[in-house]
Design a protein around this motif. Structure first.
Motif, PDB file in Angstrom:
ATOM      1  N   ARG A 250       0.838  -1.202   0.000  1.00  0.00           N
ATOM      2  CA  ARG A 250       0.000   0.000   0.000  1.00  0.00           C
ATOM      3  C   ARG A 250       0.873   1.253   0.000  1.00  0.00           C
ATOM      4  O   ARG A 250       0.585   2.218  -0.710  1.00  0.00           O
ATOM      5  N   ALA A 251       1.939   1.258   0.802  1.00  0.00           N
ATOM      6  CA  ALA A 251       2.813   2.428   0.867  1.00  0.00           C
ATOM      7  C   ALA A 251       3.465   2.692  -0.489  1.00  0.00           C
ATOM      8  O   ALA A 251       3.489   3.834  -0.965  1.00  0.00           O
ATOM      9  N   SER A 252       3.984   1.653  -1.124  1.00  0.00           N
ATOM     10  CA  SER A 252       4.619   1.859  -2.435  1.00  0.00           C
ATOM     11  C   SER A 252       3.581   2.193  -3.502  1.00  0.00           C
ATOM     12  O   SER A 252       3.839   2.983  -4.411  1.00  0.00           O
ATOM     13  N   GLY A 253       2.368   1.598  -3.378  1.00  0.00           N
ATOM     14  CA  GLY A 253       1.309   1.906  -4.328  1.00  0.00           C
ATOM     15  C   GLY A 253       0.846   3.346  -4.237  1.00  0.00           C
ATOM     16  O   GLY A 253       0.485   3.972  -5.247  1.00  0.00           O
ATOM     17  N   GLN A 254       0.859   3.910  -3.032  1.00  0.00           N
ATOM     18  CA  GLN A 254       0.490   5.311  -2.853  1.00  0.00           C
ATOM     19  C   GLN A 254       1.451   6.221  -3.615  1.00  0.00           C
ATOM     20  O   GLN A 254       1.023   7.184  -4.270  1.00  0.00           O
ATOM     21  N   ASP A 255       2.740   5.912  -3.551  1.00  0.00           N
ATOM     22  CA  ASP A 255       3.726   6.718  -4.283  1.00  0.00           C
ATOM     23  C   ASP A 255       3.501   6.628  -5.785  1.00  0.00           C
ATOM     24  O   ASP A 255       3.590   7.637  -6.503  1.00  0.00           O
ATOM     25  N   LEU A 256       3.205   5.418  -6.271  1.00  0.00           N
ATOM     26  CA  LEU A 256       2.973   5.243  -7.711  1.00  0.00           C
ATOM     27  C   LEU A 256       1.742   6.013  -8.171  1.00  0.00           C
ATOM     28  O   LEU A 256       1.773   6.710  -9.195  1.00  0.00           O
ATOM     29  N   LEU A 257       0.639   5.892  -7.409  1.00  0.00           N
ATOM     30  CA  LEU A 257      -0.590   6.556  -7.824  1.00  0.00           C
ATOM     31  C   LEU A 257      -0.453   8.070  -7.733  1.00  0.00           C
ATOM     32  O   LEU A 257      -1.001   8.804  -8.580  1.00  0.00           O
ATOM     33  N   THR A 258       0.276   8.570  -6.747  1.00  0.00           N
ATOM     34  CA  THR A 258       0.523  10.019  -6.655  1.00  0.00           C
ATOM     35  C   THR A 258       1.229  10.503  -7.902  1.00  0.00           C
ATOM     36  O   THR A 258       0.885  11.557  -8.473  1.00  0.00           O
ATOM     37  N   GLY A 259       2.234   9.761  -8.340  1.00  0.00           N
ATOM     38  CA  GLY A 259       2.935  10.128  -9.569  1.00  0.00           C
ATOM     39  C   GLY A 259       2.039  10.101 -10.787  1.00  0.00           C
ATOM     40  O   GLY A 259       2.134  10.965 -11.678  1.00  0.00           O
ATOM     41  N   GLN A 294     -17.658  13.195   4.944  1.00  0.00           N
ATOM     42  CA  GLN A 294     -17.219  12.574   6.191  1.00  0.00           C
ATOM     43  C   GLN A 294     -16.000  11.687   5.966  1.00  0.00           C
ATOM     44  O   GLN A 294     -15.728  11.239   4.862  1.00  0.00           O
ATOM     45  N   THR A 295     -15.265  11.437   7.044  1.00  0.00           N
ATOM     46  CA  THR A 295     -14.039  10.657   6.954  1.00  0.00           C
ATOM     47  C   THR A 295     -14.349   9.191   6.691  1.00  0.00           C
ATOM     48  O   THR A 295     -15.253   8.613   7.296  1.00  0.00           O
ATOM     49  N   LEU A 296     -13.585   8.588   5.782  1.00  0.00           N
ATOM     50  CA  LEU A 296     -13.735   7.172   5.484  1.00  0.00           C
ATOM     51  C   LEU A 296     -12.841   6.346   6.404  1.00  0.00           C
ATOM     52  O   LEU A 296     -11.733   6.760   6.750  1.00  0.00           O
ATOM     53  N   ASN A 297     -13.313   5.176   6.765  1.00  0.00           N
ATOM     54  CA  ASN A 297     -12.511   4.247   7.573  1.00  0.00           C
ATOM     55  C   ASN A 297     -11.638   3.423   6.617  1.00  0.00           C
ATOM     56  O   ASN A 297     -11.908   2.270   6.335  1.00  0.00           O
ATOM     57  N   HIS A 298     -10.581   4.064   6.134  1.00  0.00           N
ATOM     58  CA  HIS A 298      -9.803   3.500   5.029  1.00  0.00           C
ATOM     59  C   HIS A 298      -8.477   2.876   5.444  1.00  0.00           C
ATOM     60  O   HIS A 298      -7.780   2.277   4.618  1.00  0.00           O
ATOM     61  N   ALA A 299      -8.087   2.977   6.709  1.00  0.00           N
ATOM     62  CA  ALA A 299      -6.728   2.613   7.124  1.00  0.00           C
ATOM     63  C   ALA A 299      -6.375   1.172   6.779  1.00  0.00           C
ATOM     64  O   ALA A 299      -5.227   0.875   6.420  1.00  0.00           O
ATOM     65  N   THR A 300      -7.334   0.256   6.877  1.00  0.00           N
ATOM     66  CA  THR A 300      -7.049  -1.153   6.597  1.00  0.00           C
ATOM     67  C   THR A 300      -7.831  -1.678   5.400  1.00  0.00           C
ATOM     68  O   THR A 300      -8.007  -2.888   5.259  1.00  0.00           O
ATOM     69  N   ARG A 309      -6.706 -11.008  -3.393  1.00  0.00           N
ATOM     70  CA  ARG A 309      -5.899 -11.404  -4.551  1.00  0.00           C
ATOM     71  C   ARG A 309      -5.269 -10.211  -5.268  1.00  0.00           C
ATOM     72  O   ARG A 309      -4.589 -10.397  -6.281  1.00  0.00           O
ATOM     73  N   TYR A 310      -5.523  -9.024  -4.772  1.00  0.00           N
ATOM     74  CA  TYR A 310      -5.030  -7.823  -5.447  1.00  0.00           C
ATOM     75  C   TYR A 310      -4.280  -6.927  -4.463  1.00  0.00           C
ATOM     76  O   TYR A 310      -4.498  -6.986  -3.257  1.00  0.00           O
ATOM     77  N   ALA A 311      -3.419  -6.094  -5.013  1.00  0.00           N
ATOM     78  CA  ALA A 311      -2.755  -5.056  -4.220  1.00  0.00           C
ATOM     79  C   ALA A 311      -2.960  -3.737  -4.960  1.00  0.00           C
ATOM     80  O   ALA A 311      -2.086  -3.275  -5.702  1.00  0.00           O
ATOM     81  N   PRO A 312      -4.141  -3.103  -4.823  1.00  0.00           N
ATOM     82  CA  PRO A 312      -4.463  -1.905  -5.591  1.00  0.00           C
ATOM     83  C   PRO A 312      -3.591  -0.718  -5.187  1.00  0.00           C
ATOM     84  O   PRO A 312      -2.989  -0.705  -4.109  1.00  0.00           O
ATOM     85  N   LEU A 313      -3.536   0.275  -6.077  1.00  0.00           N
ATOM     86  CA  LEU A 313      -2.858   1.531  -5.762  1.00  0.00           C
ATOM     87  C   LEU A 313      -3.888   2.452  -5.117  1.00  0.00           C
ATOM     88  O   LEU A 313      -4.941   2.718  -5.716  1.00  0.00           O
ATOM     89  N   LEU A 314      -3.611   2.954  -3.919  1.00  0.00           N
ATOM     90  CA  LEU A 314      -4.569   3.763  -3.174  1.00  0.00           C
ATOM     91  C   LEU A 314      -3.901   5.018  -2.650  1.00  0.00           C
ATOM     92  O   LEU A 314      -2.750   4.973  -2.202  1.00  0.00           O
ATOM     93  N   VAL A 315      -4.628   6.144  -2.690  1.00  0.00           N
ATOM     94  CA  VAL A 315      -4.127   7.384  -2.110  1.00  0.00           C
ATOM     95  C   VAL A 315      -5.317   8.209  -1.630  1.00  0.00           C
ATOM     96  O   VAL A 315      -6.385   8.222  -2.262  1.00  0.00           O
ATOM     97  N   LEU A 316      -5.153   8.851  -0.491  1.00  0.00           N
ATOM     98  CA  LEU A 316      -6.214   9.692   0.070  1.00  0.00           C
ATOM     99  C   LEU A 316      -6.030  11.112  -0.435  1.00  0.00           C
ATOM    100  O   LEU A 316      -4.951  11.691  -0.321  1.00  0.00           O
ATOM    101  N   ARG A 317      -7.072  11.679  -1.015  1.00  0.00           N
ATOM    102  CA  ARG A 317      -7.084  13.061  -1.473  1.00  0.00           C
ATOM    103  C   ARG A 317      -8.236  13.781  -0.780  1.00  0.00           C
ATOM    104  O   ARG A 317      -9.392  13.596  -1.133  1.00  0.00           O
ATOM    105  N   GLY A 318      -7.904  14.593   0.244  1.00  0.00           N
ATOM    106  CA  GLY A 318      -8.946  15.234   1.030  1.00  0.00           C
ATOM    107  C   GLY A 318      -9.742  14.178   1.775  1.00  0.00           C
ATOM    108  O   GLY A 318      -9.193  13.359   2.502  1.00  0.00           O
ATOM    109  N   SER A 319     -11.051  14.179   1.559  1.00  0.00           N
ATOM    110  CA  SER A 319     -11.907  13.179   2.209  1.00  0.00           C
ATOM    111  C   SER A 319     -12.207  12.007   1.283  1.00  0.00           C
ATOM    112  O   SER A 319     -12.975  11.114   1.644  1.00  0.00           O
ATOM    113  N   MET A 320     -11.600  12.010   0.088  1.00  0.00           N
ATOM    114  CA  MET A 320     -11.863  10.959  -0.886  1.00  0.00           C
ATOM    115  C   MET A 320     -10.698   9.986  -0.947  1.00  0.00           C
ATOM    116  O   MET A 320      -9.536  10.372  -0.804  1.00  0.00           O
ATOM    117  N   LEU A 321     -11.011   8.714  -1.171  1.00  0.00           N
ATOM    118  CA  LEU A 321      -9.988   7.707  -1.413  1.00  0.00           C
ATOM    119  C   LEU A 321     -10.003   7.391  -2.901  1.00  0.00           C
ATOM    120  O   LEU A 321     -11.019   6.972  -3.448  1.00  0.00           O
TER     121      LEU A 321
END
Length: 491
Positions: A250-259, A294-300, A309-321
């Motif tokens: 998830r951490a590496s996917g966040q960097d990829l999706l930000t780019g 409202q805030t999403l419960n997105h941490a896990t 079966r997947y490792a999606p690319l995820l990034v939080l932008r404001g209140s949206m995931l």
């Protein structure tokens, strides 16, 4: 370990049921002799109590109470070899034992308790030896399965073959979802439903929250809880390793999706990585948002069963995931429901290796906004089941409208540090109420009159007219729903 029934079946011991034959499957872990009046204080779970009746009360009512106390101590069974002068066993005692399925056995007084105890102890020692052999075999099987690089379900199936039980890993905290199921458990579930089966044994998996291991009889009955706990420990190690790996992805996917969103890298460069993350089929950009921001419960969210079966690319932008995810609408909707009860997900058009992810993200945001407007949990860009009012149907249409209608105001505000766009927005939101709008803006009413005259001069649209207010409001709402930054629209 030996059961009560197996002990009774040994002819040389001469044991017979007085009561509680329905509990004959109980396992015996050890055996002790005791003629004290309170034997329940001296025994542990699973012990066989042997007595000559010396501590047994004489009164039937007292015998019933004595029997209940002994049963409550969780011992496995009672053997009575009555000696001279000891009380008769009353029907009140046997009734309590029958009602609670607790085995009470009779034996001749000349039975040497040491012989009975030796039989039980030898069985326990042999059981422990067999358990150690089985545990070694379990570790060997699990290690081989890990090297085969299959799924967790494949390793659970391998364990089933070793112990002879049907096994399932379930997450009780996630709506009782199945994390992994062995092949034997799958066959049973397709027939009668594993969770409802009798004789199931369930243990928590250490360090995995509400995740449990459920075992039900296969070719063997589930009688060895310590062995089952060893299985839980093996699975706990894998779940812990998998959790750490998913957190890293998830951490590496966040960097990829930000780019990708900032357009500093292209999707073509990331495309092979998507396949390594399990996304070998169609992919899209998803935008999850809760009503009212409202805030999403997105941490896990990346650990949810749906993303197993997947490792999606995820990034939080404001209140949206925002996510670059498999294009599976039902899966994305299910994931959203677990982040917030009023979560809606917007899904972009399907991506190709040459797609612009930033544009797809804007499509997903617009689709999410439409989902909220229509009271739906999901909206796929370009596939609305009904028209969404008079709003533009695409990002480009929205940009064109905003530039044409609001462009002169945006340029004026930027060059003159003005507030024309906000003044129009406030005036229209207050349904043309001059004083209320001026008070909200913190200006004099006449200043607001001047500003709206300036708006008319720059755009040709009169905010107090039907046509002018409609066009201005359409452009403002369209920009909001598409999450467009007005300053970035005008060069």
């Amino acid at each position: 370990m030996i059961s009560v029934n197996q002990l009774v079946a040994i002819p040389s011991l001469g044991l017979h049921y007085l009561a509680g034959e329905s509990g004959g499957a109980r396992l015996i872990t050890w055996a002790h002799a005791c003629d004290l009046p309170d034997p329940w204080l001296w025994f542990e779970n699973g012990d066989l109590v042997m007595t000559t009746g010396g501590g047994l009360p004489a009164e039937p009512a007292a015998q019933a109470e004595w029997m209940a106390n002994l049963i409550d101590s969780k011992v496995s069974a009672l053997v009575i070899a009555r000696g001279p002068g000891t009380p008769e066993v009353s029907s009140e005692l046997t009734d309590v034992a029958d009602n609670r399925g607790f085995p009470v056995l009779s034996a001749d007084f000349d039975l040497q308790f040491v012989t009975l105890a030796r039989t039980v102890i030898e069985s326990a020692v042999e059981s422990e030896r067999q358990r150690l052999t089985t545990i070694k075999r379990l570790y060997d099987v699990y290690w081989q399965s890990l090297h085969a690089r299959g799924q967790l379900a494949d390793r659970v199936s391998a364990l089933e073959g070793t112990v002879g039980w049907a096994l399932e890993v379930r997450d009780r905290g996630a709506g009782d979802e199945t994390v992994a199921s062995g092949r034997l458990a799958q066959r049973q579930r397709s027939g009668i439903g594993l969770a409802a089966m009798e004789d199931c044994v369930e243990i928590p998996i250490p360090g995995a929250g509400d995740v449990v291991l459920v075992a039900s009889p296969g070719r063997n009955a589930v009688t060895d809880r310590p062995l089952l706990q060893h299985l839980g420990g093996l699975i706990a190690l894998e779940i812990e390793h998998e959790t750490a790996e998913r957190d890293r992805l998830r951490a590496s996917g966040q960097d990829l999706l930000t780019g990708l969103l900032d357009e500093t890298i292209t999707l073509a460069a990331v495309w092979p990585e998507l396949r390594h993350r399990g996304m070998t089929g169609p992919v899209a950009v998803a935008c999850w948002s809760a009503a009212g921001g409202q805030t999403l419960n997105h941490a896990t969210v990346h650990r949810q069963i749906g993303f197993q079966r997947y490792a999606p690319l995820l990034v939080l932008r404001g209140s949206m995931l925002i996510g670059l995810v498999p294009n599976k609408v039902e899966l994305l909707t299910t994931v959203g429901a677990k982040m917030s009860a009023d979560c809606a997900v917007g899904v972009s058009s399907e991506l190709t290796a040459n797609s612009n992810v930033a544009e797809a993200a804007r499509q997903a945001q617009l689709a999410a906004a439409r989902a909220h407007e229509q009271g739906q949990s999901v909206n796929v860009y370009g596939q609305d089941s009904e028209e969404a009012g008079f709003l533009p149907r695409s990002i480009e249409e929205t940009r064109t409208l905003v530039r044409r209608v609001l462009g002169p105001l945006i340029v004026h505000d930027r060059d003159n540090d003005g507030d024309l766009v906000n003044s129009v927005r406030t005036f229209l939101r207050n349904d043309g109420a001059w004083q209320r709008s001026a008070d909200e803006l913190g200006i004099h009413r006449q200043t607001l009159v001047y500003r709206l005259r300036r708006v008319e001069q720059l755009t040709g649209l009169k905010a107090t007219s039907t046509q002018g207010s409609a066009m201005l409001w359409l452009a403002l709402v369209g920009a909001d729903h598409a999450h467009l930054d007005l300053d970035d629209l005008i060069e």
